[in-house]
Design a protein around this motif. Sequence first.
Motif, short mmCIF file in Angstrom:
data_model
loop_
_atom_site.label_atom_id
_atom_site.label_comp_id
_atom_site.label_asym_id
_atom_site.label_seq_id
_atom_site.Cartn_x
_atom_site.Cartn_y
_atom_site.Cartn_z
N LYS A 198 0.81 -1.20 0.00
CA LYS A 198 0.00 0.00 0.00
C LYS A 198 0.85 1.26 0.00
O LYS A 198 0.45 2.30 -0.53
N HIS A 199 2.05 1.19 0.57
CA HIS A 199 2.87 2.39 0.68
C HIS A 199 3.31 2.91 -0.68
O HIS A 199 3.73 4.04 -0.82
N GLU A 200 3.20 2.07 -1.72
CA GLU A 200 3.57 2.53 -3.04
C GLU A 200 2.68 3.67 -3.50
O GLU A 200 3.11 4.55 -4.24
N TYR A 201 1.44 3.65 -3.08
CA TYR A 201 0.52 4.71 -3.50
C TYR A 201 0.56 5.90 -2.56
O TYR A 201 0.28 7.02 -2.97
N GLU A 202 0.93 5.66 -1.33
CA GLU A 202 0.89 6.74 -0.36
C GLU A 202 1.79 7.90 -0.75
O GLU A 202 1.55 9.04 -0.38
N THR A 203 2.86 7.63 -1.49
CA THR A 203 3.76 8.70 -1.91
C THR A 203 3.11 9.62 -2.93
O THR A 203 3.63 10.70 -3.20
N TYR A 204 1.99 9.20 -3.53
CA TYR A 204 1.32 10.01 -4.54
C TYR A 204 0.07 10.71 -4.00
O TYR A 204 -0.64 11.36 -4.76
N GLU A 205 -0.20 10.58 -2.70
CA GLU A 205 -1.43 11.15 -2.17
C GLU A 205 -1.44 12.67 -2.21
O GLU A 205 -2.50 13.29 -2.21
N ASP A 206 -0.25 13.29 -2.23
CA ASP A 206 -0.21 14.74 -2.26
C ASP A 206 -0.19 15.30 -3.67
O ASP A 206 -0.02 16.50 -3.87
N CYS A 207 -0.36 14.45 -4.68
CA CYS A 207 -0.35 14.92 -6.06
C CYS A 207 -1.63 15.69 -6.37
O CYS A 207 -2.72 15.25 -6.00
N PRO A 208 -1.52 16.81 -7.03
CA PRO A 208 -2.71 17.59 -7.37
C PRO A 208 -3.52 16.89 -8.45
O PRO A 208 -2.97 16.13 -9.26
N PRO A 209 -4.83 17.12 -8.50
CA PRO A 209 -5.65 16.51 -9.54
C PRO A 209 -5.34 17.10 -10.91
O PRO A 209 -4.90 18.25 -11.03
N ILE A 210 -5.57 16.31 -11.93
CA ILE A 210 -5.33 16.78 -13.29
C ILE A 210 -6.52 17.61 -13.76
O ILE A 210 -7.67 17.21 -13.61
N GLU A 211 -6.22 18.76 -14.34
CA GLU A 211 -7.28 19.62 -14.83
C GLU A 211 -7.85 19.07 -16.14
O GLU A 211 -7.13 18.51 -16.96
N LYS A 212 -9.14 19.22 -16.29
CA LYS A 212 -9.80 18.77 -17.51
C LYS A 212 -9.40 19.66 -18.69
O LYS A 212 -9.25 20.87 -18.55
N ARG A 213 -9.24 19.04 -19.84
CA ARG A 213 -8.87 19.79 -21.03
C ARG A 213 -10.08 20.49 -21.62
O ARG A 213 -11.21 20.02 -21.52
N THR A 214 -9.82 21.61 -22.28
CA THR A 214 -10.88 22.32 -22.98
C THR A 214 -11.12 21.67 -24.34
O THR A 214 -10.31 20.87 -24.82
N ALA A 215 -12.23 22.04 -24.95
CA ALA A 215 -12.56 21.49 -26.27
C ALA A 215 -11.52 21.90 -27.31
O ALA A 215 -11.17 21.12 -28.20
N LEU A 216 -10.99 23.12 -27.19
CA LEU A 216 -9.98 23.59 -28.14
C LEU A 216 -8.70 22.77 -28.02
O LEU A 216 -8.09 22.41 -29.03
N GLU A 217 -8.29 22.46 -26.79
CA GLU A 217 -7.10 21.64 -26.59
C GLU A 217 -7.28 20.25 -27.21
O GLU A 217 -6.36 19.71 -27.83
N ASN A 218 -8.45 19.68 -27.03
CA ASN A 218 -8.73 18.37 -27.63
C ASN A 218 -8.60 18.41 -29.14
O ASN A 218 -7.99 17.53 -29.75
N VAL A 219 -9.20 19.43 -29.75
CA VAL A 219 -9.17 19.54 -31.21
C VAL A 219 -7.74 19.72 -31.71
O VAL A 219 -7.33 19.09 -32.70
N VAL A 220 -6.96 20.56 -31.04
CA VAL A 220 -5.59 20.83 -31.47
C VAL A 220 -4.74 19.56 -31.39
O VAL A 220 -4.00 19.22 -32.32
N LYS A 221 -4.83 18.84 -30.29
CA LYS A 221 -4.01 17.64 -30.11
C LYS A 221 -4.42 16.53 -31.06
O LYS A 221 -3.56 15.84 -31.65
N ILE A 222 -5.72 16.34 -31.24
CA ILE A 222 -6.19 15.30 -32.16
C ILE A 222 -5.78 15.64 -33.60
O ILE A 222 -5.32 14.78 -34.36
#
Length: 416
Positions: free
Chosen positions: A30-54
């Motif tokens: 379980k300790h393998e995940y505990e080191t990642y508990e302070d990681c910030p959540p990933i922000e959702k991409r906008t529609a424009l970002e999706n279109v550009v990357k695709i």
Amino acid sequence: MFYFRNNFCYIVNNMNNTTSNLTNETFPEKHEYETYEDCPPIEKRTALENVVKITAYVVIMAISLVGNILIISVTRRTRSMQKVAFNFVVNMAIADLCTTIINMPESLAVEIRDSDEWMPGDVGIVICKLLPFCQEVCAFCSILSLLVIALDRYFAICLPLKRIMTRRLSKIIILSTWLIPCISSAPMIVANNVVEIEGQLYCVEKWPAPFDDDKASTDYTIILFALFYMLPLVIISTLYGCVIYKIWRRKTPGNRSSLANRLYSRSRRKALKMFIAIVICFALCWLPYHVSFFLMSYDENFHCGLPKDLYFMVLFFSHAISAVNPCIYMMFNKDYRNGVKRLSSCARRSNALYPENNTGTDVNSQTGVREHHEMTTLFSRGPRSGIRDVMQKRKPTSDAITGKAYVVNYNHGFAE
């Protein structure tokens, strides 16, 4: 594809959007995940970002697909290209084409779905193990092909009197460009596994016992960096440096007219530009990929993984080299450009020879008589007759012919 090599940090980071509760059944320690508990959540991409990357992925896939198919077709259809040197180019084009077919669609699918969730069942487990293996083999084969091409150029230009690169040796080398990546990528079959996290399946690099997960991943990163980036980059740069030095010092043979000197200097500059472009593109496209692993392995600021946009750029550039390679050869190699023109003219001539495929007719609308004049002309003309006529009308001086022939001979058509 290398998406799976740093996938775990990205998945754990993404999970913080919904939950921070993992069971021991998912990961025994379980300790393998505990080191990642302070990681910030990933922000959702906008529609424009999706279109550009695709759109970016679709563009490089189209360029790579068309470019590499043209490289293979032109080489196989041109008699003057039936040489050992161009066999290495075809091998690289095949590897880049496999990268386009095997590596890029998965990355495109991830960008479209905006999710890393994996398929269930035994099929998902098999694909999780085989897909990263095949993807690494394709990419590493392309890198080794670049190295072999540089080695062949060195032998041809710096050691022209020694027949080192024979057809038999070239076949062994081409086979080795596939076998070495297969051996070096075999650990991915063991390391990649499907894990279930809060009801969702993911394919991650998770080294089983008796391997230490962190140490095994770090050691494997160093080995790949040395074998498929640093060592090839140093060797390619050194070989092309020797080639450029040899070309630059070489003098025009025979009577050195001003026209012959201009032709020789132009060919020499093109060869210089081509070799520099190959080295720079290889170095820049693969550097972010390898640097990302070192950052996540040794820099605590990146223990949660790369930022999502930076992560996309790392993968994008590692795939874009498959589209860049054929463009370099098309840009600097006159034989390939002429070959593409011949393929286009053959397609147009095919439409003219078979009018039933067109909307027009070969019957004279005024007399009602079927006309064969144009058809006869097309049949009687050789595919290279037009080129031959132009060459006869624009016959250069003897000095120019001597200088030009010499330039083409030592470059073997790689930069004209």
